[in-house]
Design a protein around this motif. Structure first.
Motif, short mmCIF file in Angstrom:
data_model
loop_
_atom_site.label_atom_id
_atom_site.label_comp_id
_atom_site.label_asym_id
_atom_site.label_seq_id
_atom_site.Cartn_x
_atom_site.Cartn_y
_atom_site.Cartn_z
N PHE A 64 -3.60 3.45 -4.55
CA PHE A 64 -2.39 4.06 -4.08
C PHE A 64 -2.68 4.70 -3.02
O PHE A 64 -3.46 5.94 -3.29
CB PHE A 64 -1.93 4.90 -5.46
N ASN A 65 -1.67 4.79 -2.08
CA ASN A 65 -1.63 5.76 -0.75
C ASN A 65 -0.83 6.88 -1.21
O ASN A 65 0.16 6.76 -1.86
CB ASN A 65 -1.37 5.11 0.44
N LEU A 66 -1.35 8.07 -0.20
CA LEU A 66 -0.55 9.16 -0.68
C LEU A 66 0.95 9.15 -0.07
O LEU A 66 2.00 9.69 -0.86
CB LEU A 66 -1.06 10.22 -0.16
N ASP A 67 1.43 8.48 1.15
CA ASP A 67 2.56 8.69 1.72
C ASP A 67 2.74 7.65 2.63
O ASP A 67 1.79 6.79 3.00
CB ASP A 67 2.49 10.16 2.40
N ALA A 74 6.93 -1.57 8.58
CA ALA A 74 5.63 -1.71 7.83
C ALA A 74 4.83 -2.25 9.02
O ALA A 74 3.56 -1.89 8.69
CB ALA A 74 5.68 -2.79 6.51
N ASP A 75 5.46 -3.20 9.91
CA ASP A 75 4.07 -3.70 10.76
C ASP A 75 4.11 -2.97 12.06
O ASP A 75 3.38 -3.33 12.97
CB ASP A 75 4.64 -5.14 11.14
N HIS A 76 4.79 -1.97 12.20
CA HIS A 76 4.76 -0.68 13.21
C HIS A 76 3.14 -0.44 13.17
O HIS A 76 2.59 -0.29 12.31
CB HIS A 76 5.69 0.36 13.33
N TYR A 80 1.58 3.74 7.72
CA TYR A 80 0.35 3.68 7.13
C TYR A 80 -0.14 2.56 6.33
O TYR A 80 -1.25 2.29 6.03
CB TYR A 80 0.61 4.96 6.11
N ARG A 81 0.76 1.74 6.14
CA ARG A 81 0.13 0.19 5.74
C ARG A 81 -0.36 -0.26 6.83
O ARG A 81 -1.50 -1.03 6.70
CB ARG A 81 1.73 -0.62 5.50
N HIS A 100 -1.14 -0.01 -3.23
CA HIS A 100 0.23 0.25 -3.14
C HIS A 100 0.36 1.38 -2.25
O HIS A 100 -0.48 2.38 -2.18
CB HIS A 100 0.45 0.74 -4.63
N ILE A 101 1.58 1.17 -1.30
CA ILE A 101 1.87 2.49 -0.45
C ILE A 101 3.44 2.58 -0.55
O ILE A 101 4.09 1.64 -0.59
CB ILE A 101 1.61 1.91 1.07
#
Length: 242
Positions: A64-67, A74-76, A80-81, A100-101
């Protein structure tokens, strides 16, 4: 808090990676809390190296990511993904379905925050949460203020945070103004926390976080209330703490 000041970059990375790898070796189904930013990158690089040498597997783990930024596709390359794929996930054997993000493009951000917390409750607690720290003491995107949110929430990013992150964008005008972040209460539910900090620009924030009073004006200072925190510093970040 257990503080470690390390002078060599390779030792910094190895120490952080060993903590993650040791957890996965004893608990292959561990839940990892992951962070973005410059401080974790060398740790992720070492974990990739260890995986390629057959020393650690992520095949049964989840994360699980923080933020995540609000409104950034999402593809930028600076989402953060994208950061996690580029710096870790694409190079290890983790199942992307178990990474998970927060979705910063969800049509209902409040519902997304509730759903993220529900997933954490169902699959957690996080066994090891990796954190960086902002120059103003923020962790995740929990910014200094009179009060702090406990659960996952949408936050407006302060000018100093946007300025610090503008180095990753063509101009500060392109840095998102909001993010979805785990709250302090969610972070503190982790069984163990690994706080990483590198560089002189983090020294004052680290001093306040580990030696100053516990205050919402330095969100990282609330880590003093947690029973199992490892603080990994380079010499510059740790120059004002023993």
């Amino acid at each position: 808090m257990n503080l470690f000041k390390i002078s060599k970059n390779e030792d910094f990375a190895q120490t952080g990676a060993n903590l993650v790898a040791g957890l996965l070796q004893t608990n292959p189904r561990a839940v990892l809390g992951l962070a973005t930013g410059s401080s974790p990158i060398s740790v992720y690089e070492e974990l990739i190296s260890m995986h390629r040498r057959g020393l650690v597997s992520f095949s049964k783990a989840s994360s699980f990511n923080l933020d995540e930024y609000v409104g950034l596709p999402a593809d930028h390359p600076e989402s953060y993904r994208s950061f996690m794929n580029r710096n870790l996930f694409d190079h290890i054997d983790i199942d992307l379905a178990r990474t998970h993000i927060p979705n910063g493009n969800a049509p209902d951000l409040a519902a997304e925050c509730r759903a993220y917390d529900a997933m954490l409750e169902e699959q957690g607690p996080v066994d090891l949460q990796i954190l960086g720290i902002g120059g103003n003491g923020h962790i995740g995107f929990n910014e200094p203020g009179a009060g702090l949110e406990g659960g996952t929430h949408v936050v407006g990013l302060l000018p100093e945070t946007r300025q610090a992150n503008s180095r990753f964008f063509p101009s500060i005008d392109e840095v998102p103004r909001q993010a979805v972040t785990m709250g302090i209460g969610t972070i503190l539910k982790a069984r163990q926390i690994l706080l990483l900090a590198r560089g002189a620009e983090k020294a004052e924030a680290i001093r306040k976080a580990v030696r100053g009073p516990i205050t919402t004006e330095c969100p990282a200072s609330l880590l003093q209330t947690h029973p199992n925190v490892v603080v990994l510093l380079d010499e510059e970040a740790g120059q004002w703490v023993d």
